[in-house]
Design a protein around this motif. Structure first.
Motif, PDB file in Angstrom:
ATOM      1  N   LEU A   8       0.858  -1.181   0.000  1.00  0.00           N
ATOM      2  CA  LEU A   8       0.000   0.000   0.000  1.00  0.00           C
ATOM      3  C   LEU A   8       0.893   1.229   0.000  1.00  0.00           C
ATOM      4  O   LEU A   8       1.902   1.284   0.721  1.00  0.00           O
ATOM      5  CB  LEU A   8      -0.879   0.029   1.252  1.00  0.00           C
ATOM      6  N   PRO A   9       0.558   2.260  -0.774  1.00  0.00           N
ATOM      7  CA  PRO A   9       1.370   3.481  -0.746  1.00  0.00           C
ATOM      8  C   PRO A   9       1.129   4.260   0.522  1.00  0.00           C
ATOM      9  O   PRO A   9       0.093   4.132   1.163  1.00  0.00           O
ATOM     10  CB  PRO A   9       0.881   4.232  -1.990  1.00  0.00           C
ATOM     11  N   SER A  18       1.032  -4.674   3.032  1.00  0.00           N
ATOM     12  CA  SER A  18      -0.259  -4.159   3.492  1.00  0.00           C
ATOM     13  C   SER A  18      -0.351  -4.265   4.996  1.00  0.00           C
ATOM     14  O   SER A  18      -0.007  -5.295   5.581  1.00  0.00           O
ATOM     15  CB  SER A  18      -1.390  -4.957   2.831  1.00  0.00           C
ATOM     16  N   PRO A  19      -0.814  -3.181   5.697  1.00  0.00           N
ATOM     17  CA  PRO A  19      -0.925  -3.225   7.156  1.00  0.00           C
ATOM     18  C   PRO A  19      -2.151  -3.981   7.612  1.00  0.00           C
ATOM     19  O   PRO A  19      -2.336  -4.167   8.811  1.00  0.00           O
ATOM     20  CB  PRO A  19      -1.016  -1.745   7.538  1.00  0.00           C
ATOM     21  N   TYR A  20      -2.988  -4.435   6.698  1.00  0.00           N
ATOM     22  CA  TYR A  20      -4.242  -5.089   7.067  1.00  0.00           C
ATOM     23  C   TYR A  20      -4.094  -6.594   7.002  1.00  0.00           C
ATOM     24  O   TYR A  20      -3.309  -7.130   6.206  1.00  0.00           O
ATOM     25  CB  TYR A  20      -5.365  -4.615   6.141  1.00  0.00           C
ATOM     26  N   PRO A  21      -4.806  -7.282   7.849  1.00  0.00           N
ATOM     27  CA  PRO A  21      -4.684  -8.743   7.883  1.00  0.00           C
ATOM     28  C   PRO A  21      -5.252  -9.351   6.610  1.00  0.00           C
ATOM     29  O   PRO A  21      -5.971  -8.702   5.872  1.00  0.00           O
ATOM     30  CB  PRO A  21      -5.526  -9.131   9.104  1.00  0.00           C
ATOM     31  N   PRO A  22      -4.886 -10.605   6.321  1.00  0.00           N
ATOM     32  CA  PRO A  22      -5.467 -11.264   5.154  1.00  0.00           C
ATOM     33  C   PRO A  22      -6.978 -11.252   5.240  1.00  0.00           C
ATOM     34  O   PRO A  22      -7.559 -11.498   6.288  1.00  0.00           O
ATOM     35  CB  PRO A  22      -4.910 -12.696   5.242  1.00  0.00           C
ATOM     36  N   VAL A 669      -6.436   7.786  -8.632  1.00  0.00           N
ATOM     37  CA  VAL A 669      -6.927   8.187  -7.307  1.00  0.00           C
ATOM     38  C   VAL A 669      -6.634   7.120  -6.276  1.00  0.00           C
ATOM     39  O   VAL A 669      -6.189   7.396  -5.155  1.00  0.00           O
ATOM     40  CB  VAL A 669      -8.439   8.487  -7.383  1.00  0.00           C
ATOM     41  N   ALA A 670      -6.874   5.838  -6.656  1.00  0.00           N
ATOM     42  CA  ALA A 670      -6.678   4.748  -5.703  1.00  0.00           C
ATOM     43  C   ALA A 670      -5.225   4.625  -5.275  1.00  0.00           C
ATOM     44  O   ALA A 670      -4.932   4.205  -4.150  1.00  0.00           O
ATOM     45  CB  ALA A 670      -7.165   3.433  -6.318  1.00  0.00           C
ATOM     46  N   ALA A 671      -4.314   4.995  -6.169  1.00  0.00           N
ATOM     47  CA  ALA A 671      -2.896   4.904  -5.817  1.00  0.00           C
ATOM     48  C   ALA A 671      -2.530   5.850  -4.678  1.00  0.00           C
ATOM     49  O   ALA A 671      -1.546   5.626  -3.979  1.00  0.00           O
ATOM     50  CB  ALA A 671      -2.045   5.195  -7.055  1.00  0.00           C
ATOM     51  N   SER A 700      -1.239  -2.812 -10.083  1.00  0.00           N
ATOM     52  CA  SER A 700      -1.210  -1.538  -9.362  1.00  0.00           C
ATOM     53  C   SER A 700      -0.741  -1.774  -7.933  1.00  0.00           C
ATOM     54  O   SER A 700      -0.633  -2.901  -7.468  1.00  0.00           O
ATOM     55  CB  SER A 700      -2.607  -0.889  -9.368  1.00  0.00           C
ATOM     56  N   SER A 701      -0.491  -0.673  -7.222  1.00  0.00           N
ATOM     57  CA  SER A 701      -0.028  -0.780  -5.830  1.00  0.00           C
ATOM     58  C   SER A 701      -1.164  -0.557  -4.852  1.00  0.00           C
ATOM     59  O   SER A 701      -0.933  -0.241  -3.699  1.00  0.00           O
ATOM     60  CB  SER A 701       1.088   0.244  -5.592  1.00  0.00           C
ATOM     61  N   THR A 702      -2.384  -0.718  -5.313  1.00  0.00           N
ATOM     62  CA  THR A 702      -3.549  -0.455  -4.471  1.00  0.00           C
ATOM     63  C   THR A 702      -3.993  -1.730  -3.779  1.00  0.00           C
ATOM     64  O   THR A 702      -4.142  -2.775  -4.426  1.00  0.00           O
ATOM     65  CB  THR A 702      -4.707   0.100  -5.314  1.00  0.00           C
ATOM     66  N   ALA A 703      -4.204  -1.648  -2.463  1.00  0.00           N
ATOM     67  CA  ALA A 703      -4.708  -2.789  -1.707  1.00  0.00           C
ATOM     68  C   ALA A 703      -6.229  -2.841  -1.833  1.00  0.00           C
ATOM     69  O   ALA A 703      -6.916  -1.845  -1.625  1.00  0.00           O
ATOM     70  CB  ALA A 703      -4.315  -2.678  -0.235  1.00  0.00           C
TER      71      ALA A 703
END
Length: 729
Positions: A8-9, A18-22, A669-671, A700-703
């Motif tokens: 995630l950027p 990503s800081p979020y869990p699976p 935008v999502a980036a 992309s680098s979007t989660a």
């Protein structure tokens, strides 16, 4: 897609991850897959049940009605048959009938292969169906049944070769032909089969006799030329013998070769005698020239068998020579006695010279005789060689004539033998075809003619119903597969392999009025987002987008912003869809100035924010000038600092962006946002479009947090959030 993007950027504390869990278990069990497949089948059946039922009912009524209509006006059909054996089945019968192939009486019984067939069954069946063979039958049948024609006869007539299965399940042809005929009148069937069987038997007899007659005629046409050929060859051989006075060229050749050998021996012996005679003649001539005749005569006397005359002369000469020697001692040469002795010696010397000359002449005659004999032998050898050369040509002609005579005689004998066999076969007048099964009708157990077209109506209707059910199910699934839309949450989970952030039930009211279930659904989504921010890195911004137009992303973004604000968060809703902005219409706010103006120039953010009436903790940034290109606006350096300011000013920033598929706006935008939520409208969003969207997001680098299902038939209370379950656990 099988997994989430790995980074995630703007979240440096996560080392790029990503800081979020699976959001889901990446490995699905076989039981879950089977449950989903069964669920999809049930869902398709439920959705297309009406279509399937309509197809089943329509097909059953149409096909069943047509069947009942046809059976009502269909007259019963009766069928009969007879079978013909068209080839012999044993070696003895094959030998008895082999004369049609002109094999003669010398056919080897052990060489007959009863398994092979010499008959072209396909051609034979075509002949049996030909007008030439059936027109006479039609004429006879027409006397009793005037409506019969060749066309309707051939339509109901079936002729086929009977086959059987071997031990290895291969189909083998028999030597039987089956003839079947159908009609509505059983008596007519029996009558026509009788006429057909008789016609076919007569045809076989006529064809056999015709074949035999043609064979005899052909042989009769070939016999006279063959006889003439044999006679001509014999006459040529006889003329050759008389002309060269030979009986057997081979034997005569052997005799000439033996004569040549004898002449060669005689020539060699004569050559030796000639050399010996010449040597003797030359020796005597040399002796006569170098010595006196007495030496020649002495040599002749010792080598000849007739020595009396030569010896007498020599004796007399020696006596006279002795007397002269004796008297010379006492008598003078002039003495008469001495003269007489001298005269006598002279006469004897002359006689000796004459005899020596005669001896040399005799030796010369011997040489001449030997030479003449050599010439005779050479002439005889030349004549013999000439005859040998002539005989080789004669022998070749004689051998060629003998070979041609042998072939012509053999052909003549074979034709005569085959003609005799054909005459014997014609005298027998044997019918090659036999009726193994006479003409008969298909009968039931009581012996009554059986209807061949009778069908059980119940069974046939049941079959029609089964086929109609299969057709209905096939049509339903075909329509389902052709449309390929997402109809349930299970479809969404199975296709995307992503968790559901929330399920929004169908709302029958117009915005801003919503049902209680819809409110609860949005509260659940907002709660999930707050739990995510509390347990992990803060979720400061979220992109709400969809794969296609019309999935309800703008309404969901607005309602989610309102719900989050009502729950105490300071929320900013940004309308980033410059192509088709809708937020200002839903809230009845002016479109300009807005987000595009903020990106285009350094303006104070607070001057562009709008506060919608009746809502607390909620600010709105409308789209602004929709004619601008968002991709060009995002190339400025102020984009990153602008998003940082927005994150600092609000607890949560929600962006409503254009659809992701084939557009770059949403990705830009999502980036800049922490994560993205994808909206799917059940019954409207297609599976290929959502899969294509997820495929683009891989690069992309979007989660992607998960899916928001819109317009679902389920209620919000029936959905249990993944994060809620995670927190309880």
């Amino acid at each position: 897609m099988d997994r989430q993007p790995d980074s995630l950027p703007k979240l440096t504390e996560t080392n790029g991850k990503s800081p979020y869990p699976p959001l889901q278990n990446p490995s699905s069990t076989d039981a879950e897959e089977e449950k989903w497949d069964l669920g999809w089948l049930v869902a398709v059946t439920r959705r297309r049940g009406l279509l399937m039922a309509g197809v089943v009912v329509g097909t059953t009524l149409l096909a069943g009605g047509l069947f009942l209509f046809l059976t009502r006006f269909t007259r019963p059909q009766y069928e009969g048959e007879f079978q013909l054996l068209v080839e012999p089945i044993t070696a003895e019968e094959q030998l008895a009938r082999s004369s049609t192939r002109a094999q003669g009486a010398d056919v080897d019984l052990q060489r007959i292969n009863i398994e092979q067939s010499s008959l072209d069954y396909e051609s034979q069946i075509r002949i049996l169906k030909s007008p030439k063979l059936l027109e006479p039958v039609v004429s006879k049948v027409r006397q009793k049944y005037p409506d019969i024609t060749y066309e309707n006869l051939i339509k109901s007539l079936k002729i086929a070769r009977i086959t059987s299965l071997s031990s290895d399940k291969k189909e083998l042809g028999t030597k039987l032909i089956e003839v079947r005929y159908q009609d509505t009148d059983p008596e007519k069937v029996k009558f026509i089969l009788d006429k057909l069987s008789q016609a076919y038997l007569n045809y076989s007899l006529k064809e056999r006799q015709s074949t035999i007659r043609r064979g005899i005629q052909f042989i009769d046409s070939q016999l006279p030329p063959l006889r003439q050929r044999v006679d001509s060859l014999q006459q040529q051989i006889q003329t050759l013998r008389q002309r060269y006075n030979i009986s057997d060229p081979e034997q005569q050749g052997k005799q000439l070769i033996e004569t040549t050998g004898r002449l060669d021996q005689v020539a060699a012996d004569n050559q030796s005698r000639l050399a010996e005679a010449e040597a003797k003649r030359d020796a005597l001539a040399q002796q006569l020239q170098n010595a006196n005749p007495q030496t020649v005569l002495g040599t002749q006397a010792t080598s000849s068998d007739n020595t009396s005359y030569y010896q007498t002369l020599l004796n007399q000469y020696q006596q006279v020579q002795a007397q002269i020697a004796l008297e010379s001692s006492r008598l003078q040469p002039e003495h008469p006695a001495m003269k007489e002795l001298m005269e006598k010696r002279k006469n004897l010397q002359n006689l000796l010279k004459q005899e020596a000359s005669r001896v040399i002449g005799t030796a010369t005659d011997s040489v001449s005789i030997a030479q003449a004999r050599s010439q005779a032998v050479n002439q005889a050898q030349a004549e013999i060689n000439q005859r040998i050369r002539q005989l080789s040509t004669i022998t070749r002609q004689y051998t060629d004539l003998q070979r041609e005579l042998l072939l012509a005689t053999d052909s003549l004998n074979k034709f005569a033998s085959r003609r005799e066999a054909l005459q014997i076969d014609a005298a027998q007048q044997e019918i090659p075809w036999e009726l193994t099964i006479p003409p008969r009708l298909e009968a039931d157990g009581s012996g009554q003619p059986m209807k061949v077209n009778s069908v059980s109506k119940v069974r046939f209707l049941a079959l029609i119903f089964v086929l109609a059910v299969l057709l209905g199910v096939g049509v339903g699934f075909l329509v389902e597969i052709t449309q390929d839309l997402l109809y349930s949450t299970d479809d969404v989970k199975r296709s995307t392999k992503l968790p559901l952030l929330g399920v929004i039930p169908h709302n029958k009211f117009q915005f801003p009025e919503v049902s209680i279930s819809v409110k609860e659904a949005f509260r659940s989504i907002a709660k999930n987002l707050r739990l995510l921010s509390k347990n992990h890195a803060p979720l400061r911004s979220l992109t709400i987008t969809s794969a296609e137009e019309g999935d309800g992303k703008s309404t969901i973004a607005l309602k989610l912003a309102i719900t989050a604000a009502a729950m105490g968060q300071k929320v900013l809703l940004v309308d980033a869809d410059l192509r088709h902005p809708k937020i200002h219409e839903l809230l009845d706010l002016p479109k300009q100035p807005g987000f595009s103006n903020l990106l285009q120039s350094d303006q104070d953010i607070k001057n562009l924010l709008q506060l919608p009436p009746n809502y607390t903790n909620l600010m709105v940034l409308t789209a602004g000038n929709s004619s601008l290109d968002l991709a060009e606006l995002f190339t400025t350096n102020r984009v990153e600092s602008l998003f940082q300011k927005l994150h600092a000013m609000f607890d949560l920033v929600i962006f409503d962006t254009p659809p992701l598929l084939r557009l770059a706006d949403s990705g830009l935008v999502a980036a800049q946002c922490d994560s993205l939520a994808l909206v799917v409208r059940l019954g409207k969003t297609s599976r290929p479009s959502i899969l294509a969207t997820l495929e683009e997001l891989k690069f992309s680098s979007t989660a992607v947090l998960g899916m928001i299902v819109n317009d679902a038939p389920e209620t919000a209370s029936s959905i249990q959030s993944y994060y809620h379950l995670t927190r309880k656990s």
